[in-house]
Design an enzyme around this catalytic site. Structure first.
Site, short mmCIF file in Angstrom:
data_model
loop_
_atom_site.label_atom_id
_atom_site.label_comp_id
_atom_site.label_asym_id
_atom_site.label_seq_id
_atom_site.Cartn_x
_atom_site.Cartn_y
_atom_site.Cartn_z
N HIS A 218 -5.93 2.73 1.04
CA HIS A 218 -5.13 3.86 1.53
C HIS A 218 -5.79 4.57 2.71
O HIS A 218 -5.15 4.86 3.72
CB HIS A 218 -4.88 4.88 0.41
CG HIS A 218 -4.37 4.25 -0.85
ND1 HIS A 218 -3.39 3.29 -0.86
CD2 HIS A 218 -4.72 4.43 -2.15
CE1 HIS A 218 -3.15 2.92 -2.11
NE2 HIS A 218 -3.94 3.59 -2.91
N ASP B 61 0.91 -1.14 0.00
CA ASP B 61 0.00 0.00 0.00
C ASP B 61 0.96 1.19 0.00
O ASP B 61 1.56 1.50 1.04
CB ASP B 61 -0.90 0.02 1.24
CG ASP B 61 -1.91 1.14 1.17
OD1 ASP B 61 -1.51 2.26 0.77
OD2 ASP B 61 -3.07 0.93 1.50
N HIS B 62 1.14 1.81 -1.16
CA HIS B 62 2.24 2.76 -1.24
C HIS B 62 2.05 3.99 -0.35
O HIS B 62 3.01 4.70 -0.07
CB HIS B 62 2.55 3.16 -2.69
CG HIS B 62 1.52 4.03 -3.32
ND1 HIS B 62 0.36 3.56 -3.85
CD2 HIS B 62 1.49 5.38 -3.47
CE1 HIS B 62 -0.35 4.57 -4.30
NE2 HIS B 62 0.30 5.68 -4.10
#
Ligand code: NAD
Length: 489
Positions: free
Chosen positions: A241, A178-179
């Site tokens: 996110h 999950d950047h």
């Protein structure tokens, strides 16, 4: 700093957009900064029939804007190899295995392997299955799977995918990206909360009125319509996110900041997520889709490339999330994300309860503001605190002050890309900033209720203008609680 991290990276989807835009620049920076040195190799696989040299040229091209030092780039790309590969063809995995063994010996990689899924999600399970059936895993070193979003499109599909990859990899070997968890200011949240008694003591329902998480984008869907129209903002941004940002903000303090303890803390947090019933969805979640802008110079979502002209896909979501735990019971966490909003801004605004007792007889109680502490994630990075004080001068009048801290441009230049940090974590075997299956399980179940309700209820779109802060209903979501959005674009 120079550390030996002997590793073979096998990138499935090595000719793709993600690989070229994010992974190769991130790997290059790791190389430049000494996290990987002589002992590394990369195998890029994809369907096309490319030579090593051609592949290296494409990697070089992707690094152009990051480095003028051609010698370093040439040394770096010398470690890259290409393998034409169809994910369904067992023979290709046998060829891949031989190449992997050869490079392992040539570069002294100590049997350490990172398998990176930069391919369509529908292929994740197939590739993982073949890694097992064609016996690509090594016995002595580490074998780590890095997997991109989306991880499923609902709970059922996420579970099916997880079951599939779990046949080959165990949870300790799976790194679900999950950047947002690789972003500087998102990683900073636990330090801010747990290393500052000034915040730690007030981070609860006694002091916090409400929390607002905003992930606003100014761009529209652009050329990603084909993917986006089948996904929508709820699945694309909220399930992953936004939920992970909420976890950073609300998980109980782990007694040690280790991967295991952090994930235990997040698991407990998500277990306290107050699930909505289908009947509660409309009162707690709002969806939107952008139309044209005021001057009609921008196309609406439905006019975009590869988008159904009657599409009911949402490009905006606002919601009220609640946790049923001792610390935050009763505190609304308002979240919103949208495309074509006035500007790009990722931020968290924590609104504190107002001091109700006014002991200053001459002061106007209404002029006293709620304290708001803001964590600015991007494009700027910093903090703001809205406080009450007196105006300069003889008159004893109140005014609100904004105390602001921002990282300088020079500091921002030093901020590593999310992918760079996350790849270092993978090499270190640190899963703290990756999503655990337990978290996905809870967040998908939460999202599924909303999605199902929306899928059953027709909606009149578009309902917000490009360049605006979103549909009116999103304001009402807060105003009916006596609150309002702090960030107005
Ligand atoms: P892309 O279409 O640009 O690249 C896909 C790659 O997969 C190509 O290298 C292609 O050759 C390969 N491929 C496709 N079918 C194949 C097959 N049958 N056998 C072997 N290889 C095959 O896609 P992308 O944008 O790079 O996305 C890759 C993954 O990363 C997706 O899961 C996507 O959801 C995820 N992701 C991408 C981004 C991004 O910014 N591009 C951001 C977040 C997540």
């Amino acid at each position: 700093m120079k550390v030996e991290n002997p590793t073979l990276f096998i990138i499935f989807g090595g000719s793709g957009d993600l690989a070229h835009r994010k992974l190769y620049p991130a790997l290059f920076n790791l190389y430049r900064n000494g996290y990987i040195n002589e002992k590394f190799a990369v195998i890029g696989t994809a369907r096309r029939d490319w030579s090593d040299d051609f592949f290296r040229d494409t990697v070089k091209e992707s690094l152009k804007k990051f480095c003028e030092d051609e010698k370093t780039v040439d040394e770096f790309i010398g470690h890259f190899y290409y393998q034409s590969h169809d994910v369904n063809d067992s023979e290709h995995y046998i060829i891949l295995k031989k190449l992997a063994q050869k490079l392992n010996d040539q570069y002294e990689l100590e049997d350490n392997r990172v398998y990176y899924m930069a391919i369509a999600p529908s292929l994740f399970g197939t590739v993982a299955g073949h890694i097992k059936s064609e016996d690509l895993m090594t016995k002595n070193g580490f074998n780590r799977l890095v997997i991109e979003k989306p991880f499923g499109h609902d709970f059922e599909s996420a579970k099916a995918l997880n079951d599939e990859i779990s046949q080959t990899f165990d949870e300790q070997q799976i790194y679900r990206i999950d950047h947002y968890l690789g972003k500087e200011m998102v990683q900073n949240i636990p330090v801010l909360r747990f290393n500052n008694p000034v915040f730690e003591t007030i981070w609860n329902k006694d002091y916090i009125s409400n929390v607002q998480v905003t992930l606003a984008e100014s761009l529209g869907v652009e050329e990603r319509g084909g993917y986006y129209d089948g996904t929508g903002a709820l699945r694309d941004m909220v399930q992953n996110h936004i939920m992970q940002i909420l976890a950073q903000l609300t998980m109980e303090k782990p007694n040690e900041f280790t991967s295991q303890k952090v994930h235990e803390s997040k698991k407990a947090l998500f277990a306290s997520l107050k699930m909505l019933t289908p009947d509660e969805v409309d009162a707690n979640f709002v969806r939107g889709q952008y139309g044209t802008n005021q001057n009609q110079t921008q196309i609406s979502y439905r006019e975009g490339l590869n988008i159904d002209p009657d599409s009911e896909t949402e490009t905006y979501v606002a919601g009220k999330v609640m946790f049923d735990n001792d610390t935050f019971k009763g505190v609304p966490f308002y979240v919103r994300t949208g495309k074509r909003m006035p500007e790009k801004s990722t931020r968290i605004d924590i609104v504190f309860k107002k001091e109700v007792k006014n002991i200053f007889p001459t002061l106007d109680t209404d002029a006293i503001k709620e304290n708001v502490f803001s964590i600015i994630i991007e494009p700027d990075q910093g903090y703001e605190l809205l406080m009450n004080g007196t105006k300069v001068g003889m008159n004893f009048e109140t005014t609100a002050f904004d105390m602001a801290y921002k990282h300088t441009n020079a500091q921002l230049d030093q901020v590593p890309e999310a992918y760079e940090r996350l790849l270092i974590n993978v090499l270190d075997g640190d899963q703290t900033n990756f999503t655990h299956w337990d978290e996905l399980l809870s967040t998908w179940k939460y999202i599924d209720v909303i999605r199902q309700k929306w899928d059953e209820t027709p909606i009149s779109f578009p309902n917000y203008r490009s360049g605006s802060v979103g549909p009116k209903d999103a304001d009402e979501l807060l105003s009916k609680d006596g609150n309002s959005w702090f960030w107005q674009g």
